[in-house]
Motif scaffolding. Structure first.
Motif, PDB file in Angstrom:
ATOM      1  N   GLU A   1     128.255 -36.319  -2.491  1.00 51.77           N
ATOM      2  CA  GLU A   1     128.912 -37.483  -1.904  1.00 51.77           C
ATOM      3  C   GLU A   1     130.369 -37.496  -2.357  1.00 51.77           C
ATOM      4  N   GLY A   2     131.257 -37.396  -1.380  1.00 51.68           N
ATOM      5  CA  GLY A   2     132.680 -37.436  -1.694  1.00 51.68           C
ATOM      6  C   GLY A   2     133.351 -38.311  -0.661  1.00 51.68           C
ATOM      7  N   GLU A   3     133.762 -39.483  -1.083  1.00 48.89           N
ATOM      8  CA  GLU A   3     134.263 -40.482  -0.134  1.00 48.89           C
ATOM      9  C   GLU A   3     135.388 -39.920   0.724  1.00 48.89           C
ATOM     10  N   SER A   4     136.257 -39.100   0.119  1.00 48.51           N
ATOM     11  CA  SER A   4     137.424 -38.651   0.864  1.00 48.51           C
ATOM     12  C   SER A   4     137.081 -37.545   1.844  1.00 48.51           C
TER      13      SER A   4
ATOM     14  N   ILE B   1     132.301 -38.767   3.147  1.00 52.07           N
ATOM     15  CA  ILE B   1     131.816 -40.138   2.991  1.00 52.07           C
ATOM     16  C   ILE B   1     130.720 -40.199   1.933  1.00 52.07           C
ATOM     17  N   ALA B   2     129.513 -40.535   2.294  1.00 49.98           N
ATOM     18  CA  ALA B   2     128.470 -40.631   1.269  1.00 49.98           C
ATOM     19  C   ALA B   2     127.515 -39.458   1.332  1.00 49.98           C
TER      20      ALA B   2
ATOM     21  N   THR C   1     124.940 -40.875   4.424  1.00 55.09           N
ATOM     22  CA  THR C   1     125.961 -41.642   5.152  1.00 55.09           C
ATOM     23  C   THR C   1     125.341 -42.583   6.178  1.00 55.09           C
TER      24      THR C   1
ATOM     25  N   TYR D   1     128.907 -35.520   8.820  1.00 53.80           N
ATOM     26  CA  TYR D   1     129.069 -35.813   7.399  1.00 53.80           C
ATOM     27  C   TYR D   1     127.743 -35.652   6.664  1.00 53.80           C
TER      28      TYR D   1
END
Lengths: 207, 391
Positions: B240-243, B246-247, B251, B157
């Motif tokens: 950063e895209g949570e879906s 993640i961050a 992360t 991630y």
């Protein structure tokens, strides 16, 4: 033209921004600990013990029959039966719980204890702010913390409590009638006995 | 009186220096200015996090933070205490040295840009004659820090987030620099101080800010869009895209290192906004000639706060772009517009002043903008997506 949708959207958010300062109706957030939603009648959190009258120890409806303890699926109830008896709400001498603990960190709010209780002694509460820094002491409710008055029960679940009260009143009336009938029967029997007594020697008279 | 008020910090620094022997003057004066910059902008960061949460809350018809202190103003302190007391987790397979250095480098790189920003009249740390070049050079160090964070975490991630962030930051660096070149062409200097001095003149009551010219306006808009993407802010917050990831590249960061990334990002945003103010909005100069009595640093910070509010406003309005939309915007729309803007600025320089110059240069900005956006819209074809490998 590129960007007119963006401008439209920005006008909308600006309207929200300034509108929230002008009209309080826009701010729908409930400021929780100070403000609360009106209580919902059918809500339930954890069980509590109902008592009648002013003294919680005297008026405790629970007779320590331990049905709820046995039925509880996660086994979160612990009851110790008393050695002696005390008169219950109908004046009948009954056992009472010497210890009645519910571990609400284990309780799953299934309401089975309420359904099986033959004495309407355990009911579901609506209190939710029970968090505690002490996992063991704070979440293990003893009988004093569990005991709540019938008035309180009436205030949180009015419909249900009215039905319970009507049933209990009917039961009480039935018990009273039965007691009265029993007393009458007893006095009748006594009277008959008294009537019959003088004749007794006659019975014993030699034929 | 207004002169003294305007120069009060400069005079105070001189006064302090007068107590020291002359040999220490350069070093101590530098340390003093650096300390002032760090304190002021770190405070502004704390204030901005509060403003942002309040502003976003109001945009969404919420209150925003209102528990810590009056109106929640002490919220940043509570957040700081929280992040300081949190456990600092480093993945066992991470490259510990690089993992530790990445947030430090990010904050250091984002603070370095302030060295050439004129915050007020005579208030600049160093007046480099290649100030703008220096600013963009240290600004690109942030990409290195981002990649260090993504690579050293040894998490897919983090790595994917870092790749996205780098792709985005490098792509938008091109229109960012090209948009600022028009100012350098016009000013004939790379020094930020002389660029501001050139704009701090007035015709009637109107200032000579570069944003009030066709090429300057286009440059300013392009610069601000690119700056938004550079600082990874919404609607360009893909790293950063949570879906999905993640961050993103942070992360695997927790506690105060995470807070440092946060700080670095905001400090970088302020620095690019400060550069936009310096290049297009006249730096510390007043917007009207009759307002020149207000101290110069007040104007700088007023403009900075205005730009920050617009950033917050945009964040509260726009949804996030898709990766291909992001790249298309940079390479297919902003790059041609920025290149064309160079010609507009050149034409403006060589044409005689007058309404004809305005007409020609405005046309050169508006018409390509409309044609390009129309053309890109028509190019889009909607079709059922085919997957080559997953079926």
């Amino acid at each position: 033209m590129v960007g007119d949708g963006i401008l439209k959207g920005m006008a909308e958010t600006a309207r929200n921004f300034f509108g929230s300062y002008v009209s309080k109706d826009r701010l729908v957030t409930l400021q929780y600990p100070e403000q609360r939603d009106p209580p919902i009648e059918s809500a339930r959190s954890f069980p509590f013990l109902v008592f009648d009258g002013a003294d919680w120890q005297q008026g405790m409806r629970c007779v320590a029959c331990q049905i709820c303890e046995k039925e509880c699926p996660p086994k979160c109830i612990f009851i110790e039966k008393s050695k002696d008896k005390k008169p219950d709400a109908y004046g009948k001498p009954q056992f009472f719980p010497a210890t009645f603990n519910i571990d609400i960190s284990v309780c799953m709010s299934c309401q089975i204890c309420v359904e099986v209780c033959p004495f309407d002694a355990i009911k579901m509460d609506v209190v939710t702010d029970l968090s505690s820094a002490d996992r063991f002491g704070g979440l293990l409710l003893d009988r004093q913390r569990l005991a709540k008055s019938d008035e309180y029960y009436n205030s949180i679940h009015p419909t249900e409590a009215a039905a319970v009260d009507a049933r209990r009143a009917a039961e009480q009336a039935r018990q009273a009638a039965k007691a009265k009938a029993a007393a009458e029967a007893k006095s009748d029997a006594e009277a008959k006995l008294a009537e019959a007594t003088p004749a007794q020697p006659a019975i014993g008279e030699p034929q | 009186m207004t002169q003294t008020l305007d120069q009060i910090f400069v005079l105070a620094a001189h006064r302090l220096m007068s107590y020291l022997p002359a040999a220490f003057h350069p070093l101590c004066s530098a340390i003093l200015s650096v300390a002032a910059i760090i304190i002021v902008f770190a405070t502004l960061f704390a204030l901005t996090t509060w403003l942002e949460r309040k502003g976003l809350g109001r945009i969404q018809n919420r209150y925003g933070p209102n528990r810590v202190g009056p109106c929640g103003i002490l919220q940043p302190i509570a957040d700081g205490v929280k992040s300081l007391t949190k456990e600092d987790i480093v993945p066992i397979t991470a490259d510990h040295a690089v993992h530790f250095l990445a947030p430090v480098l990010l904050v250091a790189a984002s603070f370095l840009g302030y060295a050439v920003l004129p915050i007020g009249r005579n208030m600049v740390l160093v007046n480099l004659n290649a100030g703008v070049l220096y600013f963009f050079a240290v600004g690109s160090m942030m990409e290195l820090a981002v990649f260090m964070a993504g690579w050293s975490s040894r998490s897919k991630y983090s790595l994917l987030g870092a790749m996205r962030a780098i792709a985005q930051m490098i792509s938008y660096e091109v229109p960012l620099v090209l948009a600022s070149i028009v100012v350098i062409m016009q000013a004939g200097s790379l020094s930020t101080v002389s660029i501001v001095d050139l704009q701090a003149a007035y015709t009637g009551i109107w200032p000579h800010w570069f944003v009030f010219t066709p090429w300057g306006f286009a440059g300013f808009v392009l610069f601000m869009v690119a700056a938004t993407a550079e600082s990874n802010r919404s609607p360009f917050d893909l790293p950063e895209g949570e879906s999905e990831i993640i961050a993103g590249y942070y992360t695997e960061y927790s506690g105060f290192k995470f807070a440092l990334f946060f700080l670095g990002e905001y400090i970088g945003m302020f620095a690019t906004s400060g550069m936009a103010i310096t290049l297009f909005l006249g730096g510390w100069s007043a917007p009207f000639s009759f307002l020149t009595w207000v101290p110069s640093y007040v104007w700088f910070f007023a403009k900075l706060l205005a730009i920050i509010s617009v950033f917050i406003w945009i964040r509260g309005t726009l949804p996030r772009l898709r990766m291909d939309q992001l790249m298309n915007l940079a390479w297919e729309f902003m790059l041609p517009m920025a290149l064309l803007n160079l010609f507009t600025a050149g034409l403006w320089h060589f044409m005689a002043a007058g309404s004809l110059r305005w007409l020609v240069c405005s046309t050169m900005v508006v018409v390509p903008c409309i044609l390009l956006s129309r053309g890109l819209k028509h190019k889009k074809k909607f079709q059922v997506r085919t997957y080559h490998y997953s079926q």
